[in-house]
Design a protein around this motif. Structure first.
Motif, mmCIF file in Angstrom:
data_model
loop_
_atom_site.group_PDB
_atom_site.id
_atom_site.type_symbol
_atom_site.label_atom_id
_atom_site.label_comp_id
_atom_site.label_asym_id
_atom_site.label_seq_id
_atom_site.Cartn_x
_atom_site.Cartn_y
_atom_site.Cartn_z
ATOM 1 N N SER A 1 3.458 -1.786 3.286
ATOM 2 C CA SER A 1 2.553 -2.021 3.624
ATOM 3 C C SER A 1 1.194 -1.633 4.501
ATOM 4 C CB SER A 1 3.097 -3.839 3.303
ATOM 5 O OG SER A 1 2.977 -3.821 4.680
ATOM 6 N N LEU A 2 1.328 -1.944 5.719
ATOM 7 C CA LEU A 2 0.933 -1.217 6.616
ATOM 8 C C LEU A 2 -0.003 -0.023 6.202
ATOM 9 C CD1 LEU A 2 2.360 -2.738 9.768
ATOM 10 C CD2 LEU A 2 0.874 -3.699 8.663
ATOM 11 N N SER A 3 0.653 0.781 5.580
ATOM 12 C CA SER A 3 0.445 1.770 5.330
ATOM 13 C C SER A 3 -1.340 1.832 4.392
ATOM 14 C CB SER A 3 1.293 3.424 5.209
ATOM 15 O OG SER A 3 2.574 3.294 6.077
ATOM 16 N N VAL A 4 -0.753 1.404 3.528
ATOM 17 C CA VAL A 4 -1.427 0.708 2.568
ATOM 18 C C VAL A 4 -3.091 0.463 2.856
ATOM 19 C CG1 VAL A 4 -1.682 0.091 0.227
ATOM 20 C CG2 VAL A 4 0.410 0.828 0.222
ATOM 21 N N THR A 5 -2.783 -0.903 3.565
ATOM 22 C CA THR A 5 -3.762 -1.425 4.095
ATOM 23 C C THR A 5 -4.407 -1.027 4.625
ATOM 24 O OG1 THR A 5 -1.733 -3.100 5.215
ATOM 25 C CG2 THR A 5 -2.765 -4.060 3.196
ATOM 26 N N ILE A 6 -3.838 -0.568 6.009
ATOM 27 C CA ILE A 6 -5.115 0.034 7.421
ATOM 28 C C ILE A 6 -5.426 1.476 7.388
ATOM 29 C CG2 ILE A 6 -4.496 -0.002 10.404
ATOM 30 C CD1 ILE A 6 -3.275 -2.514 9.856
ATOM 31 N N ASP A 7 -6.219 1.725 7.253
ATOM 32 C CA ASP A 7 -6.782 3.049 6.762
ATOM 33 C C ASP A 7 -6.539 4.283 7.759
ATOM 34 O OD1 ASP A 7 -8.355 2.991 5.047
ATOM 35 O OD2 ASP A 7 -9.729 2.415 5.619
ATOM 36 N N GLY A 8 -6.295 5.075 8.522
ATOM 37 C CA GLY A 8 -5.347 5.863 9.420
ATOM 38 C C GLY A 8 -3.430 5.675 9.789
ATOM 39 N N PHE A 9 -3.247 4.225 9.168
ATOM 40 C CA PHE A 9 -1.541 3.998 10.096
ATOM 41 C C PHE A 9 -0.705 5.214 9.378
ATOM 42 C CE2 PHE A 9 2.605 1.837 9.710
ATOM 43 C CZ PHE A 9 2.354 0.902 10.790
ATOM 44 N N LEU A 10 -0.802 5.786 8.557
ATOM 45 C CA LEU A 10 0.011 7.056 8.102
ATOM 46 C C LEU A 10 0.022 8.441 9.071
ATOM 47 C CD1 LEU A 10 2.411 7.165 6.263
ATOM 48 C CD2 LEU A 10 1.355 8.376 4.746
ATOM 49 N N SER A 11 -1.506 8.103 10.217
ATOM 50 C CA SER A 11 -1.231 9.049 10.632
ATOM 51 C C SER A 11 0.261 9.723 11.766
ATOM 52 C CB SER A 11 -2.629 9.553 11.279
ATOM 53 O OG SER A 11 -2.103 8.128 12.462
ATOM 54 N N SER A 12 -0.471 10.926 12.031
ATOM 55 C CA SER A 12 1.521 11.125 13.029
ATOM 56 C C SER A 12 1.192 10.558 14.574
ATOM 57 C CB SER A 12 1.392 12.960 13.322
ATOM 58 O OG SER A 12 0.018 13.238 13.677
#
Length: 64
Positions: A25-36
């Motif tokens: 859910s955080l990966s979808v809602t916050i831009d750049g959360f899924l970065s290394s």
């Protein structure tokens, strides 16, 4: 799936399921959360608690 099996699975994997759902859910809602960089930062911050948990576990196991 029976209610007993479902309850047992929730007791066993419930916290992992919550962690995965929160991460997704955080990966979808916050831009750049899924970065290394973010993932390594989370791992770095949680590693201290992991080391402490290992020490506490050893203290509990070896109590006399």
């Amino acid at each position: 799936m029976s209610a007993i099996t479902l309850k047992k699975m929730i007791n066993t994997y419930g916290m992992l399921l919550i962690l995965v759902l929160l991460f997704l859910s955080l990966s979808v809602t916050i831009d750049g959360f899924l970065s290394s960089r973010t993932i390594f930062s989370i791992i770095e911050q949680v590693s201290m608690f992991g080391i402490i948990a290992i020490g506490v576990t050893l203290a509990i196991i070896t109590r006399d």
